[in-house]
Design an enzyme around this catalytic site. Sequence first.
Site, PDB file in Angstrom:
ATOM      1  N   ASN A   1       1.045  13.817   4.583  1.00  0.00           N
ATOM      2  CA  ASN A   1       0.226  12.879   5.344  1.00  0.00           C
ATOM      3  C   ASN A   1       0.707  11.438   5.266  1.00  0.00           C
ATOM      4  O   ASN A   1       0.420  10.631   6.149  1.00  0.00           O
ATOM      5  CB  ASN A   1      -1.233  12.943   4.874  1.00  0.00           C
ATOM      6  CG  ASN A   1      -1.391  12.644   3.395  1.00  0.00           C
ATOM      7  OD1 ASN A   1      -0.916  13.404   2.555  1.00  0.00           O
ATOM      8  ND2 ASN A   1      -2.065  11.556   3.061  1.00  0.00           N
TER       9      ASN A   1
ATOM     10  N   LYS B   1     -12.472  11.893  15.217  1.00  0.00           N
ATOM     11  CA  LYS B   1     -11.126  11.388  15.515  1.00  0.00           C
ATOM     12  C   LYS B   1     -10.205  12.516  15.979  1.00  0.00           C
ATOM     13  O   LYS B   1      -9.433  12.355  16.929  1.00  0.00           O
ATOM     14  CB  LYS B   1     -10.512  10.732  14.271  1.00  0.00           C
ATOM     15  CG  LYS B   1     -11.111   9.403  13.863  1.00  0.00           C
ATOM     16  CD  LYS B   1     -10.469   8.958  12.547  1.00  0.00           C
ATOM     17  CE  LYS B   1     -11.190   7.772  11.946  1.00  0.00           C
ATOM     18  NZ  LYS B   1     -10.640   7.437  10.600  1.00  0.00           N
TER      19      LYS B   1
ATOM     20  N   GLY C   1       0.816  -1.209   0.000  1.00  0.00           N
ATOM     21  CA  GLY C   1       0.000   0.000   0.000  1.00  0.00           C
ATOM     22  C   GLY C   1       0.852   1.263   0.000  1.00  0.00           C
ATOM     23  O   GLY C   1       2.083   1.206   0.138  1.00  0.00           O
TER      24      GLY C   1
ATOM     25  N   CYS D   1      -3.869  10.954  10.455  1.00  0.00           N
ATOM     26  CA  CYS D   1      -2.905  11.836   9.783  1.00  0.00           C
ATOM     27  C   CYS D   1      -3.161  13.308  10.077  1.00  0.00           C
ATOM     28  O   CYS D   1      -2.225  14.087  10.310  1.00  0.00           O
ATOM     29  CB  CYS D   1      -2.906  11.584   8.279  1.00  0.00           C
ATOM     30  SG  CYS D   1      -4.552  11.449   7.547  1.00  0.00           S
TER      31      CYS D   1
ATOM     32  N   HIS E   1      -1.560  17.171   3.693  1.00  0.00           N
ATOM     33  CA  HIS E   1      -2.750  17.772   4.272  1.00  0.00           C
ATOM     34  C   HIS E   1      -2.417  19.181   4.761  1.00  0.00           C
ATOM     35  O   HIS E   1      -1.327  19.431   5.285  1.00  0.00           O
ATOM     36  CB  HIS E   1      -3.240  16.954   5.473  1.00  0.00           C
ATOM     37  CG  HIS E   1      -3.796  15.619   5.135  1.00  0.00           C
ATOM     38  ND1 HIS E   1      -4.062  15.202   3.853  1.00  0.00           N
ATOM     39  CD2 HIS E   1      -4.162  14.574   5.949  1.00  0.00           C
ATOM     40  CE1 HIS E   1      -4.572  13.967   3.891  1.00  0.00           C
ATOM     41  NE2 HIS E   1      -4.622  13.574   5.145  1.00  0.00           N
TER      42      HIS E   1
ATOM     43  N   SER F   1      -4.579  11.199  -1.174  1.00  0.00           N
ATOM     44  CA  SER F   1      -3.774  10.044  -0.762  1.00  0.00           C
ATOM     45  C   SER F   1      -4.207   9.528   0.601  1.00  0.00           C
ATOM     46  O   SER F   1      -3.932   8.374   0.945  1.00  0.00           O
ATOM     47  CB  SER F   1      -2.283  10.397  -0.735  1.00  0.00           C
ATOM     48  OG  SER F   1      -2.036  11.503   0.106  1.00  0.00           O
ATOM     49  N   GLY F   2      -4.915  10.361   1.366  1.00  0.00           N
ATOM     50  CA  GLY F   2      -5.458   9.896   2.632  1.00  0.00           C
ATOM     51  C   GLY F   2      -6.518   8.826   2.452  1.00  0.00           C
ATOM     52  O   GLY F   2      -6.850   8.099   3.385  1.00  0.00           O
TER      53      GLY F   2
END
EC number: 1.2.1.11
Length: 344
Positions: free
Chosen positions: A315, A214, A12, A130, A242, A160-161
Amino acid sequence: MGYKVAVVGATGNVGREMLNILAERAFPADEVVALASRRSLGTEVSYGDKTLKTRDLATYDFSDTDIALMSAGGDVSKEWSPKIGAQGCVVIDNSSAWRYDADVPLIVPEVNADAVAGFSKKNIIANPNCSTAQLVVALKPLHDRFGIKRVVVATYQSVSGAGKEGLDELFAQTKAVYVNDTVEPKKFSKRIAFNVIPHIDVFMEDGYTKEEWKMVAETKKILDPKIKLTATCVRVPVFISHSEAVNIEFEKPVTADEAREILRSAPGCLVIDKREPGGYITPYEASGEDATYISRIREDITVENGLDMWVVSDNLRKGAALNAIQIAEVLINRKLLPAKKKAA
């Protein structure tokens, strides 16, 4: 004697970044193993100047492995992290699976490294979200000096998060716009190319999204439970890094100059703050870098003891892979994790 490190989820985005950073930082590993699901078995990944073939997580024996860097998602972590920890291997998990467990430390080394000592209860340490990681790096030195009462943050989070599918969707949709083709949202709820989406993760009953929740819960656990925080998390058409617009209300008086000086000497922070065109950091420039960049520091004239600033970080690195490896370095540097004896 060096350490044996397994990277779980090595194919990943974050897993590959973990392998890159292990090599970049010359992490004291005698052996690094790439693990993935059976469907990715044999996939090749890079580790420094070496190429590793992924092995099957389901059949791997962790009994001689010291550290497992876990980046395979929450469901995999819930199933495997306790099993791995029971074999004497310390899991540093990048998912949200263990962040809110009272027996699992939630660590950002520049902020609360001392809390890492509690890892032995389950042999699991959690990496924060992140967006939280970069935020608390910037908040910590200011909180220590002026005491934070309340934070209002709006995030501008890269695709990309959302993993490889997020990157692929932005690329495909951008291309489709230019050739006047149909733009089809798949990974995201609406078109992301040339658009912004005020929605990350699932919606909760109170109207906040889980991503926003979160940030609240993790900031309290990592930094201070008394801090009040509200967030609006937005997905933007940026590939990596980010950004966050942060408004802070303090208990004590603060000036922009004082904040700038404190942040300049704070670990993990890099202040780029010239009040001129281009005198600030954008996500493009932060990509591939380790620092949490802070710009646009200024006093909030609408509230007593208020400050505004702009916070940007990669991130995939500080928000995930780098932070996990920094946690492993804390374990080693504090002599909390002796390397296992290797068979002759």
